[in-house]
Design a protein around this motif. Structure first.
Motif, PDB file in Angstrom:
ATOM      1  N   PRO A 158      26.286 -48.433  17.173  1.00  0.00           N
ATOM      2  CA  PRO A 158      26.111 -47.987  15.787  1.00  0.00           C
ATOM      3  C   PRO A 158      24.647 -47.887  15.358  1.00  0.00           C
ATOM      4  O   PRO A 158      24.288 -47.030  14.569  1.00  0.00           O
ATOM      5  CB  PRO A 158      26.846 -49.051  14.969  1.00  0.00           C
ATOM      6  N   ILE A 159      23.794 -48.800  15.860  1.00  0.00           N
ATOM      7  CA  ILE A 159      22.370 -48.749  15.515  1.00  0.00           C
ATOM      8  C   ILE A 159      21.678 -47.906  16.585  1.00  0.00           C
ATOM      9  O   ILE A 159      21.372 -48.388  17.671  1.00  0.00           O
ATOM     10  CB  ILE A 159      21.754 -50.158  15.426  1.00  0.00           C
ATOM     11  N   THR A 160      21.456 -46.645  16.269  1.00  0.00           N
ATOM     12  CA  THR A 160      20.863 -45.713  17.229  1.00  0.00           C
ATOM     13  C   THR A 160      19.373 -45.976  17.392  1.00  0.00           C
ATOM     14  O   THR A 160      18.786 -46.794  16.665  1.00  0.00           O
ATOM     15  CB  THR A 160      21.064 -44.267  16.743  1.00  0.00           C
ATOM     16  N   ARG A 161      18.755 -45.250  18.316  1.00  0.00           N
ATOM     17  CA  ARG A 161      17.307 -45.390  18.524  1.00  0.00           C
ATOM     18  C   ARG A 161      16.550 -45.044  17.243  1.00  0.00           C
ATOM     19  O   ARG A 161      15.608 -45.725  16.859  1.00  0.00           O
ATOM     20  CB  ARG A 161      16.840 -44.489  19.673  1.00  0.00           C
ATOM     21  N   ALA A 162      16.984 -43.982  16.555  1.00  0.00           N
ATOM     22  CA  ALA A 162      16.326 -43.588  15.300  1.00  0.00           C
ATOM     23  C   ALA A 162      16.466 -44.682  14.239  1.00  0.00           C
ATOM     24  O   ALA A 162      15.526 -44.955  13.489  1.00  0.00           O
ATOM     25  CB  ALA A 162      16.908 -42.275  14.788  1.00  0.00           C
ATOM     26  N   PHE A 163      17.632 -45.338  14.186  1.00  0.00           N
ATOM     27  CA  PHE A 163      17.838 -46.410  13.218  1.00  0.00           C
ATOM     28  C   PHE A 163      16.954 -47.614  13.558  1.00  0.00           C
ATOM     29  O   PHE A 163      16.428 -48.286  12.662  1.00  0.00           O
ATOM     30  CB  PHE A 163      19.307 -46.834  13.175  1.00  0.00           C
ATOM     31  N   LEU A 164      16.782 -47.888  14.854  1.00  0.00           N
ATOM     32  CA  LEU A 164      15.868 -48.961  15.269  1.00  0.00           C
ATOM     33  C   LEU A 164      14.436 -48.621  14.902  1.00  0.00           C
ATOM     34  O   LEU A 164      13.640 -49.508  14.556  1.00  0.00           O
ATOM     35  CB  LEU A 164      15.990 -49.233  16.769  1.00  0.00           C
ATOM     36  N   ASP A 165      14.073 -47.328  14.969  1.00  0.00           N
ATOM     37  CA  ASP A 165      12.729 -46.906  14.549  1.00  0.00           C
ATOM     38  C   ASP A 165      12.521 -47.168  13.061  1.00  0.00           C
ATOM     39  O   ASP A 165      11.433 -47.571  12.639  1.00  0.00           O
ATOM     40  CB  ASP A 165      12.518 -45.420  14.843  1.00  0.00           C
ATOM     41  N   GLU A 212      22.445 -52.651   6.982  1.00  0.00           N
ATOM     42  CA  GLU A 212      23.046 -53.602   6.035  1.00  0.00           C
ATOM     43  C   GLU A 212      24.425 -54.035   6.524  1.00  0.00           C
ATOM     44  O   GLU A 212      24.776 -55.212   6.457  1.00  0.00           O
ATOM     45  CB  GLU A 212      23.148 -52.982   4.643  1.00  0.00           C
ATOM     46  N   TRP A 213      25.206 -53.095   7.024  1.00  0.00           N
ATOM     47  CA  TRP A 213      26.529 -53.404   7.568  1.00  0.00           C
ATOM     48  C   TRP A 213      26.421 -54.401   8.714  1.00  0.00           C
ATOM     49  O   TRP A 213      27.256 -55.307   8.849  1.00  0.00           O
ATOM     50  CB  TRP A 213      27.172 -52.102   8.030  1.00  0.00           C
ATOM     51  N   ALA A 214      25.374 -54.278   9.529  1.00  0.00           N
ATOM     52  CA  ALA A 214      25.177 -55.186  10.656  1.00  0.00           C
ATOM     53  C   ALA A 214      24.640 -56.549  10.228  1.00  0.00           C
ATOM     54  O   ALA A 214      24.554 -57.472  11.044  1.00  0.00           O
ATOM     55  CB  ALA A 214      24.218 -54.554  11.671  1.00  0.00           C
ATOM     56  N   GLY A 215      24.263 -56.697   8.965  1.00  0.00           N
ATOM     57  CA  GLY A 215      23.741 -57.978   8.494  1.00  0.00           C
ATOM     58  C   GLY A 215      22.271 -58.170   8.778  1.00  0.00           C
ATOM     59  O   GLY A 215      21.763 -59.282   8.729  1.00  0.00           O
ATOM     60  N   VAL A 216      21.547 -57.077   9.055  1.00  0.00           N
ATOM     61  CA  VAL A 216      20.120 -57.174   9.371  1.00  0.00           C
ATOM     62  C   VAL A 216      19.294 -57.251   8.096  1.00  0.00           C
ATOM     63  O   VAL A 216      18.305 -57.983   8.038  1.00  0.00           O
ATOM     64  CB  VAL A 216      19.677 -55.956  10.220  1.00  0.00           C
ATOM     65  N   LEU A 217      19.682 -56.501   7.072  1.00  0.00           N
ATOM     66  CA  LEU A 217      18.909 -56.469   5.839  1.00  0.00           C
ATOM     67  C   LEU A 217      19.818 -56.214   4.647  1.00  0.00           C
ATOM     68  O   LEU A 217      20.992 -55.873   4.799  1.00  0.00           O
ATOM     69  CB  LEU A 217      17.815 -55.395   5.907  1.00  0.00           C
ATOM     70  N   SER A 218      19.262 -56.391   3.469  1.00  0.00           N
ATOM     71  CA  SER A 218      19.916 -56.005   2.226  1.00  0.00           C
ATOM     72  C   SER A 218      18.814 -55.528   1.295  1.00  0.00           C
ATOM     73  O   SER A 218      17.632 -55.667   1.599  1.00  0.00           O
ATOM     74  CB  SER A 218      20.697 -57.176   1.612  1.00  0.00           C
ATOM     75  N   TRP A 219      19.195 -54.961   0.173  1.00  0.00           N
ATOM     76  CA  TRP A 219      18.155 -54.502  -0.741  1.00  0.00           C
ATOM     77  C   TRP A 219      18.638 -54.511  -2.173  1.00  0.00           C
ATOM     78  O   TRP A 219      19.815 -54.600  -2.460  1.00  0.00           O
ATOM     79  CB  TRP A 219      17.651 -53.107  -0.350  1.00  0.00           C
ATOM     80  N   GLN A 220      17.638 -54.449  -3.076  1.00  0.00           N
ATOM     81  CA  GLN A 220      17.870 -54.360  -4.511  1.00  0.00           C
ATOM     82  C   GLN A 220      17.200 -53.081  -4.996  1.00  0.00           C
ATOM     83  O   GLN A 220      16.204 -52.640  -4.409  1.00  0.00           O
ATOM     84  CB  GLN A 220      17.211 -55.539  -5.236  1.00  0.00           C
ATOM     85  N   HIS A 221      17.710 -52.501  -6.074  1.00  0.00           N
ATOM     86  CA  HIS A 221      17.046 -51.361  -6.691  1.00  0.00           C
ATOM     87  C   HIS A 221      15.912 -51.900  -7.564  1.00  0.00           C
ATOM     88  O   HIS A 221      16.148 -52.734  -8.441  1.00  0.00           O
ATOM     89  CB  HIS A 221      18.011 -50.560  -7.568  1.00  0.00           C
ATOM     90  N   ARG A 222      14.696 -51.419  -7.329  1.00  0.00           N
ATOM     91  CA  ARG A 222      13.564 -51.773  -8.182  1.00  0.00           C
ATOM     92  C   ARG A 222      13.499 -50.768  -9.325  1.00  0.00           C
ATOM     93  O   ARG A 222      13.598 -49.574  -9.115  1.00  0.00           O
ATOM     94  CB  ARG A 222      12.255 -51.739  -7.395  1.00  0.00           C
ATOM     95  N   ILE A 223      13.351 -51.285 -10.546  1.00  0.00           N
ATOM     96  CA  ILE A 223      13.287 -50.418 -11.721  1.00  0.00           C
ATOM     97  C   ILE A 223      12.045 -50.761 -12.537  1.00  0.00           C
ATOM     98  O   ILE A 223      11.483 -51.857 -12.409  1.00  0.00           O
ATOM     99  CB  ILE A 223      14.554 -50.548 -12.591  1.00  0.00           C
ATOM    100  N   THR A 224      11.635 -49.811 -13.364  1.00  0.00           N
ATOM    101  CA  THR A 224      10.505 -50.040 -14.268  1.00  0.00           C
ATOM    102  C   THR A 224      10.748 -49.272 -15.554  1.00  0.00           C
ATOM    103  O   THR A 224      11.598 -48.369 -15.599  1.00  0.00           O
ATOM    104  CB  THR A 224       9.175 -49.609 -13.615  1.00  0.00           C
TER     105      THR A 224
END
Length: 199
Positions: A45-52, A95-107
């Motif tokens: 699922p995590i392709t070479r491009a996704f690893l990049d 995110e599905w793999a549990g490698v990272l997560s994120w929040q929306h930054r707003i201003t």
């Protein structure tokens, strides 16, 4: 289905990571994709491009000391040398793999507008700027225990507390020793074949 993603003002959540933690995250992503590879998939699922994309985030944008990481899709795509759409797909899979997560930054921005009477007035508007990315170190941190060697106190250890450790006696007939001997012989034979081919 995932709930609404958290929105934050400012830089968002930040988790400092040293080089060892970043290497563990990359290794985890590679192992996870190998474990979840389906028939017909070359790398999983995590392709070479996704690893990049992951590499660009970890090594190009993540600030090791502050833990801040909030580049735009365009900047990530530029560094990973891929399309913006690839960045979007990569982030979902990571995110599905549990490698990272994120929040929306707003201003908040102040902009001019016209009211019902045609007069110019000002109003505040909330806009989304970018995402704040947080990476999950696969090594659980125990309180009071350093997560990596780089967090240990520097300097020479007290030689008085260092005692030589007696190595246990080796049984050449144990299954482990026999397996190690076969492995060493195979490595030597392979090196001999490669050197002969190069010569």
């Amino acid at each position: 289905m995932r709930g609404r993603r958290e929105k934050v003002f400012g830089p968002g959540r930040a988790v400092p990571l040293d080089r060892n933690a970043k290497a563990r995250i990359t290794a985890y992503a590679r192992a996870w994709t190998a474990r979840n590879r389906q028939p017909g998939q070359h790398k999983g699922p995590i392709t070479r491009a996704f690893l990049d994309v992951l590499h660009a985030l970890l090594w190009g944008f993540h600030n090791s000391r502050s833990g801040c990481c909030f580049p735009s899709y365009e900047r990530i795509a530029e560094m990973a040398e891929c399309a913006r759409s690839t960045v979007a797909e990569a982030l979902k899979v990571l995110e599905w793999a549990g490698v990272l997560s994120w929040q929306h930054r707003i201003t908040r921005i102040r902009e001019a507008c016209t009211d019902l009477f045609g007069r110019t007035t000002w109003r505040w508007r909330v806009i989304r700027t970018s995402n704040a990315y947080v990476f999950r170190d696969p090594q659980a941190t125990v309180s009071g225990v350093p997560a990596s060697k780089s967090e240990n106190r520097t300097g020479t250890l007290d030689p008085e507390i260092l005692r030589p450790v007696q190595a246990p006696a080796v049984d050449p007939e144990s299954p482990l020793e026999r397996a190690l001997a076969r492995f060493a012989a195979a490595v030597v034979a392979k090196d001999g074949i490669e050197q002969g081919a190069a010569g």
